[in-house]
Design an enzyme around this catalytic site. Structure first.
Site, PDB file in Angstrom:
ATOM      1  N   ASN A 287       0.813  -1.222   0.000  1.00 23.32           N
ATOM      2  CA  ASN A 287       0.000   0.000   0.000  1.00 23.32           C
ATOM      3  C   ASN A 287       0.848   1.274   0.000  1.00 23.32           C
ATOM      4  OD1 ASN A 287      -2.357   1.876   0.898  1.00 23.32           O
ATOM      5  ND2 ASN A 287      -0.857   2.034   2.549  1.00 23.32           N
ATOM      6  N   ALA A 288       2.049   1.229   0.612  1.00 21.65           N
ATOM      7  CA  ALA A 288       2.861   2.449   0.739  1.00 21.65           C
ATOM      8  C   ALA A 288       3.061   3.090  -0.626  1.00 21.65           C
ATOM      9  CB  ALA A 288       4.210   2.116   1.369  1.00 21.65           C
ATOM     10  N   ASN A 298       8.575  20.612 -15.668  1.00 24.57           N
ATOM     11  CA  ASN A 298       9.284  21.027 -14.447  1.00 24.57           C
ATOM     12  C   ASN A 298       9.794  19.836 -13.629  1.00 24.57           C
ATOM     13  OD1 ASN A 298       8.513  23.660 -15.081  1.00 24.57           O
ATOM     14  ND2 ASN A 298       6.553  23.408 -14.030  1.00 24.57           N
ATOM     15  N   TYR A 352       3.874   9.642 -11.116  1.00 23.33           N
ATOM     16  CA  TYR A 352       2.968   8.811 -10.310  1.00 23.33           C
ATOM     17  C   TYR A 352       2.183   7.838 -11.203  1.00 23.33           C
ATOM     18  CZ  TYR A 352      -0.788   7.918  -6.867  1.00 23.33           C
ATOM     19  OH  TYR A 352      -1.696   7.350  -6.002  1.00 23.33           O
TER      20      TYR A 352
HETATM   21  P1  NAD Z   1      -0.744   8.579   2.795  1.00 23.47           P
HETATM   22  O1  NAD Z   1       0.322   9.519   2.329  1.00 23.47           O
HETATM   23  O2  NAD Z   1      -1.762   9.098   3.741  1.00 23.47           O
HETATM   24  O3  NAD Z   1      -0.067   7.276   3.435  1.00 23.47           O
HETATM   25  C1  NAD Z   1       0.997   6.594   2.832  1.00 23.47           C
HETATM   26  C2  NAD Z   1       1.810   5.879   3.901  1.00 23.47           C
HETATM   27  O4  NAD Z   1       2.914   5.240   3.242  1.00 23.47           O
HETATM   28  C3  NAD Z   1       2.390   6.844   4.933  1.00 23.47           C
HETATM   29  O5  NAD Z   1       2.165   6.374   6.244  1.00 23.47           O
HETATM   30  C4  NAD Z   1       3.861   6.868   4.572  1.00 23.47           C
HETATM   31  O6  NAD Z   1       4.728   7.123   5.709  1.00 23.47           O
HETATM   32  C5  NAD Z   1       4.072   5.479   4.006  1.00 23.47           C
HETATM   33  N1  NAD Z   1       5.265   5.413   3.180  1.00 23.47           N
HETATM   34  C6  NAD Z   1       5.665   6.293   2.225  1.00 23.47           C
HETATM   35  N2  NAD Z   1       6.872   5.956   1.741  1.00 23.47           N
HETATM   36  C7  NAD Z   1       7.250   4.824   2.390  1.00 23.47           C
HETATM   37  C8  NAD Z   1       8.403   4.010   2.333  1.00 23.47           C
HETATM   38  N3  NAD Z   1       9.426   4.297   1.519  1.00 23.47           N
HETATM   39  N4  NAD Z   1       8.466   2.928   3.138  1.00 23.47           N
HETATM   40  C9  NAD Z   1       7.455   2.637   3.986  1.00 23.47           C
HETATM   41  N5  NAD Z   1       6.343   3.378   4.085  1.00 23.47           N
HETATM   42  C10 NAD Z   1       6.237   4.467   3.304  1.00 23.47           C
HETATM   43  O7  NAD Z   1      -1.414   8.023   1.470  1.00 23.47           O
HETATM   44  P2  NAD Z   1      -2.858   7.320   1.248  1.00 23.47           P
HETATM   45  O8  NAD Z   1      -3.775   8.328   0.670  1.00 23.47           O
HETATM   46  O9  NAD Z   1      -3.284   6.551   2.426  1.00 23.47           O
HETATM   47  O10 NAD Z   1      -2.464   6.326   0.050  1.00 23.47           O
HETATM   48  C11 NAD Z   1      -2.138   4.963   0.229  1.00 23.47           C
HETATM   49  C12 NAD Z   1      -1.945   4.324  -1.125  1.00 23.47           C
HETATM   50  O11 NAD Z   1      -3.104   4.518  -1.924  1.00 23.47           O
HETATM   51  C13 NAD Z   1      -0.772   4.925  -1.932  1.00 23.47           C
HETATM   52  O12 NAD Z   1      -0.128   3.893  -2.655  1.00 23.47           O
HETATM   53  C14 NAD Z   1      -1.471   5.891  -2.869  1.00 23.47           C
HETATM   54  O13 NAD Z   1      -0.712   6.131  -4.017  1.00 23.47           O
HETATM   55  C15 NAD Z   1      -2.741   5.122  -3.163  1.00 23.47           C
HETATM   56  N6  NAD Z   1      -3.869   5.941  -3.648  1.00 23.47           N
HETATM   57  C16 NAD Z   1      -4.463   6.892  -2.859  1.00 23.47           C
HETATM   58  C17 NAD Z   1      -5.534   7.607  -3.370  1.00 23.47           C
HETATM   59  C18 NAD Z   1      -6.254   8.654  -2.548  1.00 23.47           C
HETATM   60  O14 NAD Z   1      -7.211   9.237  -3.067  1.00 23.47           O
HETATM   61  N7  NAD Z   1      -5.867   8.916  -1.319  1.00 23.47           N
HETATM   62  C19 NAD Z   1      -5.993   7.372  -4.664  1.00 23.47           C
HETATM   63  C20 NAD Z   1      -5.368   6.408  -5.427  1.00 23.47           C
HETATM   64  C21 NAD Z   1      -4.316   5.692  -4.910  1.00 23.47           C
END
Ligand code: NAD
Length: 446
Positions: A287-288, A298, A352
């Protein structure tokens, strides 16, 4: 975060103004609670095929109220439309128009589910046209449904019966509140493998699962949902998020592993932690993820390489380590979080979207490797989900992102989590190499 607009248009003056101006009035979605009925109201199973008969019999064994013919003006919980025997486009009309006559009786939060066969396996151009026609039909119907009702489809590959474990698991998922924000989507069931859940409220009982990025947002919701469904958890996040990670781990009675997943040895660290504490690992949830948005003109090295490195390269490297390990061998499950940006593209997100499309490519190519061990790998592609990530988007852009889907609202982290829990379950073993969107049928792009 809360969707204040959705609250406003359901009460007093706000409701009247929204009605008069024809503004969106997003419905409260029917979301899953353990112990609640799968669906409220009778389920109409339409179609004359053997699959339709078998499905109706199966649904009766789930204690549902099943109809094979509509009863005038009776409110329906769901309509299941078996279209598995269509041989030419002309065959679509009768079953579809028969179902159309019952649509006004579909209750709020109701479900329409089609059951069909893949166009790619048809034995004639006419059969392929009919089968592909179901795609356009269902996706359009889903856009017409109101009151939080959704329309989705199950596609059964050759040799897979409608009553195979994974077909029934997909049907149960689509009927239940677990799929509240999944709309206008198809799940292909590619094999008859999979075992029916012994306890449908605890489908992950006894499983050992890792969730990365679990300190907050969608990852924390995945942890809570897998825990509720019976899994034992190992939660991973960066050391900087250690306190938040520990809090979530305490809540779900799991262990915390502070780890940057982009480290070369991340896979070995994960499998080592699981093997030491539990002797094995069953489920890996990637999920991260991060965003570093910039128009391509840019874009710089650091923004491009950090997003590719964390969102896809780390997953590839970890999977390689897991697949090489004897501790990840018994029906192993991998579920990755992609994004609709990787399907439709998104301005400012070339890095992304490349990483998330990469996740989908990885999942499709890795499916045979997992199948060799009786396992599966799938991706979930969220659309607009209400999290800290999306709370940072400027107001006007956020409103567009939220409203431009068939359900006229953002999803919740729990909606993504429910879909992941479903794909990680034993009953879903016959679903492999799929990308399932959790986006309320996002209308932007694809
Ligand atoms: P968020 O930023 O709230 O949480 C992401 C978590 O991943 C954080 O706790 C962060 O510390 C952790 N993380 C980041 N880099 C890391 C690393 N190198 N090692 C370990 N942990 C790491 O994001 P979210 O909104 O909860 O998103 C979770 C997933 O869902 C992501 O993959 C994101 O791309 C995807 N996503 C989110 C949305 C949305 O609308 N929020 C939409 C599509 C996809």
């Amino acid at each position: 975060m809360t969707d204040k607009y959705a609250q406003l248009v359901h009460h007093g003056v706000g409701r009247n103004v929204a009605k008069k101006l024809g503004l969106p009035q997003p419905a409260a979605l029917r979301r899953y609670q353990p112990g609640q009925p799968l669906i409220t109201g009778p389920v109409l199973v339409q179609g004359n095929s053997a699959d339709a008969d078998n499905l109706a019999a199966e649904l009766l064994s789930w204690d549902l109220d099943v109809r094979r013919h509509a009863v005038p003006r009776e409110k329906l919980g769901a309509i299941i439309l078996a279209l598995d025997e269509v041989a030419s486009p002309g065959d679509l009309e009768k079953p579809i128009l028969t179902a159309a006559a019952s649509l006004r009786d579909l209750a709020p939060g109701g479900r329409v589910v089609t059951v069909s066969r893949p166009a790619s396996e048809a034995d004639s151009p006419a059969a392929a046209a009919a089968r592909q026609g179901i795609d356009g039909f269902l996706r359009s119907l889903a856009k017409e449904l109101r009151g939080g009702a959704t329309g989705n489809g199950i596609v059964l590959r050759q040799g897979v019966q409608a009553t195979s474990a994974s077909s029934l698991a997909a049907l149960r998922f689509f009927l239940s509140g677990r799929s509240a924000f999944v709309d206008g989507q198809f799940i292909t069931v590619s094999s008859a493998s999979g075992e029916p859940a012994r306890d449908v409220d605890q489908p992950l009982a006894g499983k050992i699962a890792v969730v990365t990025g679990a300190a907050r947002g969608i990852g924390a919701a995945i942890a809570r949902t897998l825990h509720r469904d019976g899994a034992t958890l190992i939660l991973v996040d960066v050391p900087a998020a250690g306190d938040q990670l520990a809090a979530v781990a305490n809540e779900v009675r799991g262990t915390a592993l502070q780890l940057d997943i982009s480290r070369d040895d991340a896979g070995q660290r994960i499998i080592g932690h699981a093997a030491q504490r539990h002797g094995r690992l069953d489920i890996m949830v990637h999920n991260a993820g991060i965003t570093r948005d910039k128009l391509l003109a840019n874009m710089d090295h650091s923004k491009w390489s950090s997003v590719i490195g964390i969102n896809i390269t780390a997953q590839l490297r970890i999977n390689e380590a897991l697949l090489a390990s004897e501790h990840f061998r018994e029906s192993p499950r991998i579920v990755s979080v992609a994004s609709t940006s990787g399907i439709a593209g998104n301005r400012g997100q070339t890095n992304y979207a490349a990483s998330k499309a990469g996740v989908m490519g990885m999942v499709r190519a890795s499916a045979p490797l997992l199948a060799a061990h009786g396992g599966s790998i799938n991706a979930v592609a969220p659309g607009f989900i209400e999290t800290e990530m999306t709370a940072r988007i400027p107001f006007a852009v956020r409103e567009i992102g939220r409203r431009l889907n068939s359900l006229q609202q953002g999803g919740r982290p729990t909606d993504v989590a429910e879909t992941i829990a479903f794909l990680a379950s034993d009953a879903a073993a016959g679903i492999n190499g799929e990308v399932l969107r959790v986006c309320g049928q996002n209308m932007v792009g694809a």
